[in-house]
Design a protein around this motif. Sequence first.
Motif, short mmCIF file in Angstrom:
data_model
loop_
_atom_site.label_atom_id
_atom_site.label_comp_id
_atom_site.label_asym_id
_atom_site.label_seq_id
_atom_site.Cartn_x
_atom_site.Cartn_y
_atom_site.Cartn_z
N GLN A 76 19.45 -37.43 -47.14
CA GLN A 76 19.06 -36.03 -46.98
C GLN A 76 18.56 -35.85 -45.56
OE1 GLN A 76 16.18 -34.11 -46.66
NE2 GLN A 76 16.81 -32.18 -47.57
N VAL A 77 18.65 -34.65 -45.04
CA VAL A 77 18.34 -34.44 -43.63
C VAL A 77 16.95 -34.93 -43.25
CG1 VAL A 77 17.62 -32.04 -44.03
CG2 VAL A 77 18.32 -32.76 -41.74
N MET A 78 15.95 -34.68 -44.11
CA MET A 78 14.60 -35.12 -43.79
C MET A 78 14.48 -36.64 -43.85
SD MET A 78 12.37 -32.99 -42.74
CE MET A 78 10.93 -34.02 -43.07
N GLY A 79 15.15 -37.24 -44.83
CA GLY A 79 15.11 -38.69 -44.93
C GLY A 79 15.70 -39.36 -43.71
N LYS A 80 16.81 -38.83 -43.23
CA LYS A 80 17.45 -39.40 -42.04
C LYS A 80 16.63 -39.12 -40.78
CE LYS A 80 22.14 -39.03 -43.93
NZ LYS A 80 23.46 -38.37 -43.80
N MET A 81 16.05 -37.93 -40.71
CA MET A 81 15.27 -37.58 -39.54
C MET A 81 14.02 -38.46 -39.43
SD MET A 81 13.53 -33.89 -38.54
CE MET A 81 15.09 -33.03 -38.47
N MET A 82 13.31 -38.65 -40.54
CA MET A 82 12.07 -39.41 -40.49
C MET A 82 12.32 -40.90 -40.27
SD MET A 82 9.62 -37.40 -40.36
CE MET A 82 8.46 -38.76 -40.31
N TRP A 83 13.50 -41.38 -40.67
CA TRP A 83 13.82 -42.77 -40.42
C TRP A 83 13.77 -43.07 -38.92
CZ3 TRP A 83 13.88 -47.31 -42.56
CH2 TRP A 83 14.57 -48.36 -41.94
N SER A 84 14.19 -42.08 -38.12
CA SER A 84 14.17 -42.25 -36.67
C SER A 84 12.77 -42.51 -36.15
CB SER A 84 14.75 -41.01 -35.98
OG SER A 84 16.07 -40.77 -36.41
N ALA A 85 11.75 -42.00 -36.85
CA ALA A 85 10.36 -42.20 -36.42
C ALA A 85 9.75 -43.44 -37.06
CB ALA A 85 9.53 -40.97 -36.78
N LEU A 86 9.94 -43.60 -38.36
CA LEU A 86 9.26 -44.69 -39.07
C LEU A 86 9.69 -46.07 -38.60
CD1 LEU A 86 8.38 -42.35 -40.95
CD2 LEU A 86 8.66 -43.94 -42.86
N GLN A 87 10.95 -46.21 -38.23
CA GLN A 87 11.43 -47.54 -37.88
C GLN A 87 10.79 -48.09 -36.61
OE1 GLN A 87 15.57 -47.70 -36.70
NE2 GLN A 87 15.55 -45.56 -36.05
N HIS A 88 10.08 -47.24 -35.87
CA HIS A 88 9.47 -47.69 -34.62
C HIS A 88 8.00 -48.07 -34.78
CE1 HIS A 88 13.04 -46.75 -32.36
NE2 HIS A 88 13.04 -45.50 -32.81
N HIS A 89 7.49 -48.09 -36.02
CA HIS A 89 6.10 -48.52 -36.23
C HIS A 89 5.90 -49.96 -35.77
CE1 HIS A 89 4.01 -45.25 -38.10
NE2 HIS A 89 4.89 -45.11 -39.07
N ASP A 90 4.78 -50.21 -35.14
CA ASP A 90 4.39 -51.57 -34.76
C ASP A 90 3.85 -52.26 -36.02
OD1 ASP A 90 3.21 -53.90 -33.87
OD2 ASP A 90 2.27 -52.97 -32.11
N ARG A 91 4.63 -53.15 -36.61
CA ARG A 91 4.25 -53.74 -37.89
C ARG A 91 3.09 -54.71 -37.78
NH1 ARG A 91 8.23 -52.43 -41.39
NH2 ARG A 91 6.58 -52.70 -42.92
N ASP A 92 2.76 -55.14 -36.57
CA ASP A 92 1.58 -55.99 -36.40
C ASP A 92 0.29 -55.17 -36.51
OD1 ASP A 92 3.07 -58.29 -35.99
OD2 ASP A 92 3.22 -57.95 -33.82
N ARG A 93 0.42 -53.86 -36.28
CA ARG A 93 -0.78 -52.99 -36.31
C ARG A 93 -0.85 -52.14 -37.57
NH1 ARG A 93 -0.53 -49.25 -31.42
NH2 ARG A 93 -2.58 -48.65 -32.24
N PHE A 94 0.31 -51.83 -38.18
CA PHE A 94 0.34 -50.88 -39.29
C PHE A 94 0.98 -51.48 -40.53
CE2 PHE A 94 0.78 -48.37 -35.32
CZ PHE A 94 -0.45 -47.72 -35.36
#
Length: 462
Positions: free
Chosen positions: A210-228
């Motif tokens: 879905q458009v929101m799912g694809k759009m937010m993936w662009s942001a979430l995948q860049h989380h620093d997993r050592d911090r979050f």
Amino acid sequence: ALAPTDGETHYNHGVSLQTLHLRDEALRAYQRALAFAPDLIAADFNIGVILQEQGRTDAAIAAFEQVLARDPRHVLAHKALGDTLLGARRIDDWLRVFARFEASCSHALSLAVQALEVYQYRGDFAGLDRYLDRLRQDDFKPESETDLADSLEQLLFLLLYFDIEQEAHFGLYRAYDAVAQRVHGKPMPLAVRKPGRLRIGYLSGDFRNQVMGKMMWSALQHHDRDRFEIFCYALNKESDEWTDRYRAFADHFENVADVPEREAARRIGADDLDLLVDLSTHTKGAKPGILACKPARVQITHVASAGVLGLSAIDFKLTDQYADVAQNQAFQLETLLPMAGCVYPYRHIAPAPEHPFHRERLKISAEATVIGTFVNPLKLSRRCLSLWREVLERAPGALLAISIQHRRFHPRPAALRRRQRHDRSARYGRARGDLVRQEARRAELIHHPGQSRCDRHSGEER
């Protein structure tokens, strides 16, 4: 059983089961209730709600019609019947039963909700203005606190499509904030924070294709997993390859689509979140009651719609200087938190290498400028139609391609963003749109795969 032949006992048992989303068991309890108390109309109504939730559309319609045959002024049955027909895209039947609803329950608040969609889809702007004026005058009454909360959730979404004074909209936000606390309870107490990474949760019905799912993936995948540490809470039972992508990415993924809102909030609260990000506002599948309980230390709403939830339990609305001007703060409960850049995490979409959408086939000249817009009928307001008219007048030779997925129109019923509530109370100026539509008929099949055929495109259906 202490009262095995008492209809009301079986009915109350059904209500308890339905509250827990044990639908099959609740159906059997209501059927037993009716066997011992045939006049228990609330059981018939709740059977219809369950059948609608199970996708058994014809059976649900029959159940609601049976309720209305016995009580022609049953507001919730009128509302549920209209919502079910619209969800099934049975447009003529939807318009027919709305006329009956309007004649029988002219002061029902849920009637006003449906009227905004009906009159907009008809293009009857005079009728639409009458309902907006009556809403300003507080001329509609809810059936209960729950009906008030549900109706306000729908209105706060629908009114984004219409020109209504910010003061009036803000009044509805405040009314919703007050009733949400009465219906869902006060914010939950939080325990002392556990040590560890910052814990961020995302609440969405769109962890999918879905458009929101694809759009937010662009942001979430860049989380620093050592911090979050990332938590995803899904509000939709659908699952596809995009859902699998989110499930594999998140440290924790839980589906709360069928969990009562207060219980879902309790589960989220147990995860000891530092931040909970709402990605739904009042769009389809939203559960704002979870957020009203405030299961995280800080709550923020993001980009699901142009509006806000209207909850004092939400600390911030993530935005930018263009999506929200500073003056908007006076008319929103949530504190605006503008980013330096664009709040929308847009992603690049590569043109489809093969598709059937070619100018020659659609009889579009090579010199024409094609503007593609993906809309639903609610977006075709007078201001929107006037804007497109001005664009076409300023760009001679341009044509506007509008996506169409239904022979008449493609509804996205606001009422079905939320599940139907079962009945517990028994026991407890026409715009020049022809130019747009005429051009759309020639290019009505232009849709997402054909964006490479458009010189400009805008908008997404939601």
